[in-house]
Write a protein that holds these residues in place. Structure first.
Motif, PDB file in Angstrom:
ATOM      1  N   SER A 172       0.855  -1.187   0.000  1.00 52.16           N
ATOM      2  CA  SER A 172       0.000   0.000   0.000  1.00 52.16           C
ATOM      3  C   SER A 172       0.887   1.232   0.000  1.00 52.16           C
ATOM      4  CB  SER A 172      -0.912   0.022   1.238  1.00 52.16           C
ATOM      5  OG  SER A 172      -0.158   0.300   2.400  1.00 52.16           O
ATOM      6  N   PHE A 173       0.359   2.320  -0.487  1.00 58.68           N
ATOM      7  CA  PHE A 173       0.988   3.602  -0.204  1.00 58.68           C
ATOM      8  C   PHE A 173      -0.097   4.654  -0.096  1.00 58.68           C
ATOM      9  CE2 PHE A 173       1.397   3.619  -4.925  1.00 58.68           C
ATOM     10  CZ  PHE A 173       0.858   4.855  -5.237  1.00 58.68           C
ATOM     11  N   ASN A 174       0.244   5.717   0.614  1.00 56.47           N
ATOM     12  CA  ASN A 174      -0.734   6.774   0.826  1.00 56.47           C
ATOM     13  C   ASN A 174      -0.066   8.127   0.675  1.00 56.47           C
ATOM     14  OD1 ASN A 174      -0.034   8.015   3.653  1.00 56.47           O
ATOM     15  ND2 ASN A 174       0.094   5.797   3.939  1.00 56.47           N
ATOM     16  N   TRP A 175      -0.900   9.128   0.413  1.00 58.49           N
ATOM     17  CA  TRP A 175      -0.440  10.513   0.375  1.00 58.49           C
ATOM     18  C   TRP A 175      -1.047  11.260   1.552  1.00 58.49           C
ATOM     19  CZ3 TRP A 175      -2.316   8.304  -4.292  1.00 58.49           C
ATOM     20  CH2 TRP A 175      -1.349   8.141  -5.293  1.00 58.49           C
ATOM     21  N   PHE A 176      -0.191  11.961   2.281  1.00 58.94           N
ATOM     22  CA  PHE A 176      -0.669  12.811   3.370  1.00 58.94           C
ATOM     23  C   PHE A 176       0.346  13.930   3.587  1.00 58.94           C
ATOM     24  CE2 PHE A 176      -0.833  14.011   7.894  1.00 58.94           C
ATOM     25  CZ  PHE A 176      -2.163  14.443   7.952  1.00 58.94           C
ATOM     26  N   ALA A 177      -0.161  15.116   3.883  1.00 59.92           N
ATOM     27  CA  ALA A 177       0.698  16.298   3.982  1.00 59.92           C
ATOM     28  C   ALA A 177       1.148  16.566   5.415  1.00 59.92           C
ATOM     29  CB  ALA A 177      -0.041  17.520   3.433  1.00 59.92           C
ATOM     30  N   THR A 178       2.422  16.326   5.689  1.00 56.07           N
ATOM     31  CA  THR A 178       3.051  16.836   6.913  1.00 56.07           C
ATOM     32  C   THR A 178       4.556  16.772   6.718  1.00 56.07           C
ATOM     33  OG1 THR A 178       2.998  16.789   9.335  1.00 56.07           O
ATOM     34  CG2 THR A 178       3.234  14.668   8.231  1.00 56.07           C
ATOM     35  N   HIS A 179       5.261  17.785   7.182  1.00 55.33           N
ATOM     36  CA  HIS A 179       6.695  17.877   6.955  1.00 55.33           C
ATOM     37  C   HIS A 179       7.475  16.775   7.679  1.00 55.33           C
ATOM     38  CE1 HIS A 179       7.295  21.625   4.708  1.00 55.33           C
ATOM     39  NE2 HIS A 179       8.583  21.397   4.801  1.00 55.33           N
ATOM     40  N   GLY A 180       8.627  16.438   7.104  1.00 55.35           N
ATOM     41  CA  GLY A 180       9.544  15.498   7.745  1.00 55.35           C
ATOM     42  C   GLY A 180      10.492  16.240   8.661  1.00 55.35           C
ATOM     43  N   THR A 181       9.908  16.926   9.641  1.00 60.22           N
ATOM     44  CA  THR A 181      10.713  17.771  10.541  1.00 60.22           C
ATOM     45  C   THR A 181      10.397  17.496  12.008  1.00 60.22           C
ATOM     46  OG1 THR A 181       9.073  19.529  10.169  1.00 60.22           O
ATOM     47  CG2 THR A 181      11.117  19.643   8.893  1.00 60.22           C
ATOM     48  N   SER A 182       9.985  16.281  12.325  1.00 60.08           N
ATOM     49  CA  SER A 182       9.858  15.917  13.732  1.00 60.08           C
ATOM     50  C   SER A 182      11.240  15.872  14.370  1.00 60.08           C
ATOM     51  CB  SER A 182       9.165  14.560  13.879  1.00 60.08           C
ATOM     52  OG  SER A 182       7.815  14.627  13.471  1.00 60.08           O
ATOM     53  N   MET A 183      12.252  15.493  13.553  1.00 65.93           N
ATOM     54  CA  MET A 183      13.643  15.543  13.995  1.00 65.93           C
ATOM     55  C   MET A 183      14.163  16.946  13.721  1.00 65.93           C
ATOM     56  SD  MET A 183      14.079  12.317  14.924  1.00 65.93           S
ATOM     57  CE  MET A 183      15.812  11.887  14.932  1.00 65.93           C
ATOM     58  N   SER A 184      14.782  17.575  14.704  1.00 67.35           N
ATOM     59  CA  SER A 184      15.155  18.985  14.606  1.00 67.35           C
ATOM     60  C   SER A 184      16.436  19.205  13.816  1.00 67.35           C
ATOM     61  CB  SER A 184      15.324  19.565  16.006  1.00 67.35           C
ATOM     62  OG  SER A 184      16.542  19.107  16.578  1.00 67.35           O
ATOM     63  N   ARG A 185      16.794  20.479  13.625  1.00 60.31           N
ATOM     64  CA  ARG A 185      17.992  20.844  12.871  1.00 60.31           C
ATOM     65  C   ARG A 185      19.273  20.557  13.646  1.00 60.31           C
ATOM     66  NH1 ARG A 185      20.050  26.117  13.688  1.00 60.31           N
ATOM     67  NH2 ARG A 185      20.321  26.460  11.459  1.00 60.31           N
ATOM     68  N   THR A 186      19.148  20.175  14.913  1.00 61.65           N
ATOM     69  CA  THR A 186      20.331  19.804  15.696  1.00 61.65           C
ATOM     70  C   THR A 186      20.547  18.287  15.721  1.00 61.65           C
ATOM     71  OG1 THR A 186      19.071  19.709  17.767  1.00 61.65           O
ATOM     72  CG2 THR A 186      20.075  21.820  17.188  1.00 61.65           C
ATOM     73  N   ASN A 187      19.599  17.532  15.174  1.00 59.46           N
ATOM     74  CA  ASN A 187      19.725  16.073  15.120  1.00 59.46           C
ATOM     75  C   ASN A 187      20.884  15.681  14.205  1.00 59.46           C
ATOM     76  OD1 ASN A 187      18.950  13.160  14.889  1.00 59.46           O
ATOM     77  ND2 ASN A 187      18.419  13.823  12.807  1.00 59.46           N
ATOM     78  N   SER A 188      21.621  14.638  14.582  1.00 62.41           N
ATOM     79  CA  SER A 188      22.743  14.182  13.757  1.00 62.41           C
ATOM     80  C   SER A 188      22.638  12.710  13.376  1.00 62.41           C
ATOM     81  CB  SER A 188      24.073  14.424  14.492  1.00 62.41           C
ATOM     82  OG  SER A 188      24.142  13.627  15.673  1.00 62.41           O
ATOM     83  N   LEU A 189      21.458  12.108  13.562  1.00 61.15           N
ATOM     84  CA  LEU A 189      21.277  10.701  13.221  1.00 61.15           C
ATOM     85  C   LEU A 189      20.437  10.557  11.955  1.00 61.15           C
ATOM     86  CD1 LEU A 189      20.580   9.094  16.727  1.00 61.15           C
ATOM     87  CD2 LEU A 189      22.770   9.399  15.538  1.00 61.15           C
ATOM     88  N   ILE A 190      20.898   9.716  11.039  1.00 63.36           N
ATOM     89  CA  ILE A 190      20.152   9.439   9.805  1.00 63.36           C
ATOM     90  C   ILE A 190      18.792   8.868  10.173  1.00 63.36           C
ATOM     91  CG2 ILE A 190      20.082   8.034   7.721  1.00 63.36           C
ATOM     92  CD1 ILE A 190      22.153  10.233   7.603  1.00 63.36           C
ATOM     93  N   SER A 191      17.731   9.416   9.582  1.00 61.24           N
ATOM     94  CA  SER A 191      16.376   8.990   9.947  1.00 61.24           C
ATOM     95  C   SER A 191      15.403   9.292   8.815  1.00 61.24           C
ATOM     96  CB  SER A 191      15.921   9.709  11.223  1.00 61.24           C
ATOM     97  OG  SER A 191      14.573   9.406  11.537  1.00 61.24           O
ATOM     98  N   GLY A 192      14.397   8.450   8.672  1.00 56.48           N
ATOM     99  CA  GLY A 192      13.294   8.697   7.753  1.00 56.48           C
ATOM    100  C   GLY A 192      12.221   9.560   8.383  1.00 56.48           C
ATOM    101  N   ASP A 193      12.480  10.072   9.584  1.00 54.12           N
ATOM    102  CA  ASP A 193      11.546  10.935  10.295  1.00 54.12           C
ATOM    103  C   ASP A 193      10.190  10.254  10.429  1.00 54.12           C
ATOM    104  OD1 ASP A 193       9.962  13.609  10.931  1.00 54.12           O
ATOM    105  OD2 ASP A 193      12.086  14.106  11.037  1.00 54.12           O
ATOM    106  N   ASN A 194       9.102  11.051  10.534  1.00 53.63           N
ATOM    107  CA  ASN A 194       7.809  10.452  10.872  1.00 53.63           C
ATOM    108  C   ASN A 194       7.248   9.558   9.769  1.00 53.63           C
ATOM    109  OD1 ASN A 194       6.073  12.382   9.171  1.00 53.63           O
ATOM    110  ND2 ASN A 194       7.083  13.819  10.554  1.00 53.63           N
ATOM    111  N   LYS A 195       7.485   9.906   8.502  1.00 58.19           N
ATOM    112  CA  LYS A 195       6.946   9.075   7.422  1.00 58.19           C
ATOM    113  C   LYS A 195       7.736   7.780   7.257  1.00 58.19           C
ATOM    114  CE  LYS A 195       4.411  12.456   4.716  1.00 58.19           C
ATOM    115  NZ  LYS A 195       3.111  11.781   4.930  1.00 58.19           N
ATOM    116  N   GLY A 196       9.043   7.865   7.416  1.00 56.90           N
ATOM    117  CA  GLY A 196       9.837   6.641   7.386  1.00 56.90           C
ATOM    118  C   GLY A 196       9.466   5.718   8.526  1.00 56.90           C
TER     119      GLY A 196
END
Length: 525
Positions: free
Chosen positions: A234-258
């Motif tokens: 399945s896949f879906n479309w939904f609008a929200t930024h991938g910015t749950s992880m802040s600009r000070t984060n240094s770990l590779i992450s798919g954020d909330n959608k990943g």
């Protein structure tokens, strides 16, 4: 038909059990003509790792030179979906755990696909999209404005993306099987808010009245069902930024959608495993190859036969339970892995930091109109639902999307029909003519111009504030930064007037040194 069967039973004295077998086969042949016709598409899914370098590489998204990767939160993937007509057109959609797609990456992927498949997959029918995570390695685009903070092109990031996308498409191609697609829609209210509500209020009331909310709250989901294996993706479309992880984060992450994609894939696999443990798996029947030439639709017949379920009952012995587990393991080895993607759509000013924006020095809400704290944008940050733990915020926003997707997945009943088709075109946004209404009535035709970034751009957003003394909503600029701008490129009078009232900070559409700063129709190849 019954008269014919009665005659056969009378003259040839066929045993009753054999006669009912033939009756079943005749019914299956007739039934298959209608049931199998519901599978109007070939569908295939693939997934491959695209994590890339996890240390000493600038991250893509916040344009923060100090945000350098130093480890992995969780790995990134490319998830591919192919839909084809059996004898017609096909489309490929690839969703990346990356900030965005890249023209250069796409060009190289298409070159590899052409070497493998000829003209089967081209720029016309292959679409590549990013989830807009701000926690992936950067340096994989070819224009200066996108790679300036990574200090240029990063080959390791680029190669990981090209290799992973190619291999995920190859997987999807090799997994193509007859199947159906279902669509479902629903509202998700608590996974995104408008991070610039004052700017939204500048829209005319007549425009705002068309919408229920000040951001898009709708999720649209496609469910893919294989004829033999059942749901496979399945896949879906939904609008929200991938910015749950802040600009000070240094770990590779798919954020909330990943995170949401991992949750849903794990959920499906766990539920499948439970079903197998309970003995509800459908075990394909083995039929001797001696009769393979009797029917032209032998393969379809086997697929239909394997869908028949036995009547409920208790397990007879421990041996039968063990045998079931062995058969289940063999079956699972052939079953395609479930692939679920959470795609980005019109995320614009949609933030996952749903608690609002606050000053980090005082804890009070930021200035409503300019998102500043005491006149400074650097102190204004949005808060996610897990504040102050951004990993928890990532999990919660991902989980909210996942829960909604499961609900839509389980209730999807509207089947997609019709031909497979696609549209691809290049539009020069610097040369568009647009008709706009005039005050007092009538209309006028205006023309767009080359791209340029304003002073407000440098202020960033409440998801990731900029630096120095820039402010959101700035329509004035200041002499010092104009001087700095002019050292790079001074915009001409026509460009200044075209972008007015926005003051130009970087005239990116006309900057060509050391090479193009932004895409234009002149450098697309």
């Amino acid at each position: 038909m019954m008269e014919l069967l009665a005659s056969i039973g009378c003259h040839f004295r066929i045993p009753l059990k054999t006669m009912w077998l033939w009756i079943s086969l005749v019914l299956v042949l007739q039934y298959s003509k209608t049931v199998l016709s519901d599978s109007n598409y070939l569908i295939g899914m693939g997934s491959y790792d695209i994590t890339g370098p996890a240390a000493d590489v600038n991250m893509m998204g916040y344009a923060n030179t100090e945000q350098i990767a130093s480890g992995i939160h969780f790995r990134l993937r490319a998830r591919s979906f192919i839909v084809a007509e059996p004898q017609g057109k096909r489309v490929v959609f690839v969703n990346l755990d990356a900030c965005m797609a890249s023209q250069l990456v796409t060009i190289k992927v298409l070159e590899r696909l052409k070497a493998r498949y000829g003209n089967l997959y081209t720029e016309q029918n292959v679409a590549i999209s990013g989830i807009h995570t701000h926690a992936g390695p950067g340096g994989y685009l070819q224009y200066v404005v996108y790679i300036v903070t990574s200090l240029g092109f990063v080959r390791q990031s680029f190669d990981a993306l090209v290799d992973g996308i190619e291999k995920s498409i190859v997987q999807a191609h090799e997994n193509l099987q007859p199947g159906s697609i279902f669509v479902n829609k629903g509202e998700l209210l608590d996974a995104g808010v408008n991070r610039s509500p004052s700017a939204y209020l500048n829209n005319p009331a007549s425009e705002r009245s068309k919408y229920k909310y000040n951001v898009d709250k709708e999720m649209t989901l496609l469910k893919f069902v294989d004829d033999q294996w059942g749901p496979v993706g399945s896949f879906n479309w939904f609008a929200t930024h991938g910015t749950s992880m802040s600009r000070t984060n240094s770990l590779i992450s798919g954020d909330n959608k990943g995170a949401a994609a991992r949750f849903m894939e794990d959920w499906f696999e766990q539920n499948s495993a439970k079903s197998d443990e309970l003995g509800t798996d459908e075990i394909p029947r083995r039929v001797s190859s001696i009769i393979s030439s009797i029917h032209n639709n032998h393969h379809e017949l086997l697929e239909l036969a394997s869908s028949f379920q036995s009547s409920p009952g208790k397990r007879a012995t421990r041996v039968s339970s063990a045998a079931r587990r062995v058969r289940s393991a063999l079956r699972q080895a052939d079953k395609p892995g479930f692939v679920s993607a959470f795609c980005q759509t019109n995320c614009g000013d949609v933030s996952p930091n749903v608690l609002g924006a606050f000053c980090i020095d005082t804890g009070v809400p930021c200035d409503f109109n300019h998102s500043t704290c005491g006149g400074k944008n650097e102190l204004c940050y949005g808060r996610g639902p897990g504040y102050p733990d951004e990993f928890e915020s990532t999990r919660i926003i991902g989980e909210r999307q996942f829960n909604k997707a499961v609900d839509l997945f389980n209730t999807a009943s509207e089947q997609l029909k019709g031909k497979v088709d696609y549209r691809h075109s290049y539009v020069d946004f610097s040369q568009l003519e647009v008709t706009i209404p005039k005050e007092g009535g009538g209309s006028e035709v205006v023309k767009t111009c080359p791209a340029a970034m304003g002073f407000a751009f440098a202020a960033g957003t409440t998801d990731g504030p900029g630096a120095f003394d820039f402010k959101q909503g700035d329509d004035k600029g200041n002499p010092f930064w104009r001087l700095v701008r002019n050292l790079l490129k001074t915009p001409d009078k026509k460009q200044v007037e075209c972008h007015s009232p926005k003051p130009i900070l970087l005239d990116t559409g006309e900057m060509k040194q050391p090479y193009d700063w932004a895409v234009s129709c002149n450098n697309i190849s």
